[in-house]
Design a protein around this motif. Structure first.
Motif, mmCIF file in Angstrom:
data_model
loop_
_atom_site.group_PDB
_atom_site.id
_atom_site.type_symbol
_atom_site.label_atom_id
_atom_site.label_comp_id
_atom_site.label_asym_id
_atom_site.label_seq_id
_atom_site.Cartn_x
_atom_site.Cartn_y
_atom_site.Cartn_z
ATOM 1 N N GLU A 16 0.831 -1.212 0.000
ATOM 2 C CA GLU A 16 0.000 0.000 0.000
ATOM 3 C C GLU A 16 0.863 1.258 0.000
ATOM 4 O OE1 GLU A 16 -3.085 0.242 2.946
ATOM 5 O OE2 GLU A 16 -3.603 -1.867 2.690
ATOM 6 N N LEU A 17 1.916 1.252 0.787
ATOM 7 C CA LEU A 17 2.821 2.396 0.836
ATOM 8 C C LEU A 17 3.517 2.602 -0.504
ATOM 9 C CD1 LEU A 17 4.065 4.616 2.542
ATOM 10 C CD2 LEU A 17 5.749 2.966 3.353
ATOM 11 N N LEU A 18 3.923 1.514 -1.135
ATOM 12 C CA LEU A 18 4.554 1.590 -2.448
ATOM 13 C C LEU A 18 3.601 2.185 -3.475
ATOM 14 C CD1 LEU A 18 6.881 0.984 -4.392
ATOM 15 C CD2 LEU A 18 5.992 -1.342 -4.592
ATOM 16 N N THR A 19 2.355 1.775 -3.430
ATOM 17 C CA THR A 19 1.350 2.315 -4.349
ATOM 18 C C THR A 19 1.187 3.819 -4.126
ATOM 19 O OG1 THR A 19 0.195 0.205 -4.410
ATOM 20 C CG2 THR A 19 -1.053 2.138 -5.100
ATOM 21 N N SER A 20 1.131 4.223 -2.885
ATOM 22 C CA SER A 20 0.990 5.640 -2.552
ATOM 23 C C SER A 20 2.197 6.446 -3.034
ATOM 24 C CB SER A 20 0.826 5.805 -1.040
ATOM 25 O OG SER A 20 0.800 7.157 -0.691
ATOM 26 N N LYS A 21 3.393 5.935 -2.804
ATOM 27 C CA LYS A 21 4.615 6.617 -3.245
ATOM 28 C C LYS A 21 4.655 6.737 -4.764
ATOM 29 C CE LYS A 21 7.340 7.240 0.436
ATOM 30 N NZ LYS A 21 7.821 8.560 0.810
ATOM 31 N N THR A 22 4.178 5.717 -5.455
ATOM 32 C CA THR A 22 4.164 5.744 -6.915
ATOM 33 C C THR A 22 3.237 6.837 -7.430
ATOM 34 O OG1 THR A 22 4.653 3.375 -6.982
ATOM 35 C CG2 THR A 22 3.758 4.345 -8.982
ATOM 36 N N VAL A 23 2.088 6.975 -6.803
ATOM 37 C CA VAL A 23 1.149 8.042 -7.183
ATOM 38 C C VAL A 23 1.780 9.405 -6.909
ATOM 39 C CG1 VAL A 23 -1.060 9.114 -6.613
ATOM 40 C CG2 VAL A 23 -0.920 6.637 -6.905
ATOM 41 N N CYS A 24 2.419 9.547 -5.765
ATOM 42 C CA CYS A 24 3.044 10.822 -5.401
ATOM 43 C C CYS A 24 4.150 11.219 -6.379
ATOM 44 C CB CYS A 24 3.617 10.754 -3.990
ATOM 45 S SG CYS A 24 2.366 10.739 -2.705
ATOM 46 N N ILE A 25 4.979 10.261 -6.776
ATOM 47 C CA ILE A 25 6.073 10.597 -7.684
ATOM 48 C C ILE A 25 5.544 10.949 -9.074
ATOM 49 C CG2 ILE A 25 6.678 8.301 -8.549
ATOM 50 C CD1 ILE A 25 9.624 9.140 -8.179
ATOM 51 N N THR A 26 4.482 10.285 -9.480
ATOM 52 C CA THR A 26 3.869 10.599 -10.774
ATOM 53 C C THR A 26 3.345 12.031 -10.766
ATOM 54 O OG1 THR A 26 3.261 8.285 -11.096
ATOM 55 C CG2 THR A 26 2.077 9.910 -12.419
ATOM 56 N N GLU A 27 2.700 12.406 -9.689
ATOM 57 C CA GLU A 27 2.167 13.761 -9.576
ATOM 58 C C GLU A 27 3.292 14.797 -9.479
ATOM 59 O OE1 GLU A 27 -0.939 16.280 -6.850
ATOM 60 O OE2 GLU A 27 -1.322 14.167 -7.248
ATOM 61 N N ALA A 28 4.339 14.482 -8.740
ATOM 62 C CA ALA A 28 5.467 15.413 -8.611
ATOM 63 C C ALA A 28 6.135 15.647 -9.960
ATOM 64 C CB ALA A 28 6.479 14.870 -7.608
ATOM 65 N N LYS A 29 6.300 14.588 -10.736
ATOM 66 C CA LYS A 29 6.907 14.736 -12.063
ATOM 67 C C LYS A 29 6.030 15.571 -12.980
ATOM 68 C CE LYS A 29 9.753 10.576 -12.117
ATOM 69 N NZ LYS A 29 9.986 9.258 -12.760
ATOM 70 N N ALA A 30 4.729 15.410 -12.881
ATOM 71 C CA ALA A 30 3.812 16.204 -13.709
ATOM 72 C C ALA A 30 3.847 17.675 -13.296
ATOM 73 C CB ALA A 30 2.393 15.657 -13.593
ATOM 74 N N ARG A 31 3.870 17.936 -12.009
ATOM 75 C CA ARG A 31 3.892 19.315 -11.514
ATOM 76 C C ARG A 31 5.222 19.999 -11.781
ATOM 77 N NH1 ARG A 31 -0.511 20.703 -8.432
ATOM 78 N NH2 ARG A 31 -1.791 18.947 -7.767
ATOM 79 N N LEU A 32 6.284 19.230 -11.849
ATOM 80 C CA LEU A 32 7.604 19.800 -12.097
ATOM 81 C C LEU A 32 7.625 20.595 -13.401
ATOM 82 C CD1 LEU A 32 10.528 19.956 -11.042
ATOM 83 C CD2 LEU A 32 11.005 17.898 -12.371
ATOM 84 N N GLN A 33 6.866 20.141 -14.372
ATOM 85 C CA GLN A 33 6.818 20.826 -15.660
ATOM 86 C C GLN A 33 6.142 22.195 -15.562
ATOM 87 O OE1 GLN A 33 8.530 19.236 -18.005
ATOM 88 N NE2 GLN A 33 8.795 17.604 -16.509
ATOM 89 N N LEU A 34 5.320 22.387 -14.541
ATOM 90 C CA LEU A 34 4.563 23.624 -14.393
ATOM 91 C C LEU A 34 5.250 24.648 -13.491
ATOM 92 C CD1 LEU A 34 1.079 21.956 -13.815
ATOM 93 C CD2 LEU A 34 2.006 22.809 -15.975
#
Length: 70
Positions: A16-34
């Protein structure tokens, strides 16, 4: 008696923690572009690096747990 490896509930929690971290990193990478602020961009990049390292460690632990359950 010493127990080696993860208990079943610990394995599930780790997944569950791994799934949460994966979602967080995906969002961080998307926001980095902005992001335009250099300090914030650096902070997000550091978070991505740390989260990537954490994900790799969790994946390794899960792989070991899967081997022990077999």
């Amino acid at each position: 008696m010493t127990q080696t490896g993860l208990a079943l509930h610990e394995t599930l929690d780790l997944h569950e923690l791994l799934t949460s971290k994966t979602v967080c990193i995906t969002e961080a990478k998307a926001r980095l572009q902005l992001v335009q602020d250099p300090a914030l961009k650096t902070l997000i990049q550091q978070d991505i690096q740390q989260t990537t390292a954490s994900i790799k460690q969790m994946q390794s632990m899960l792989a070991s747990a899967a081997t022990q359950l077999s």
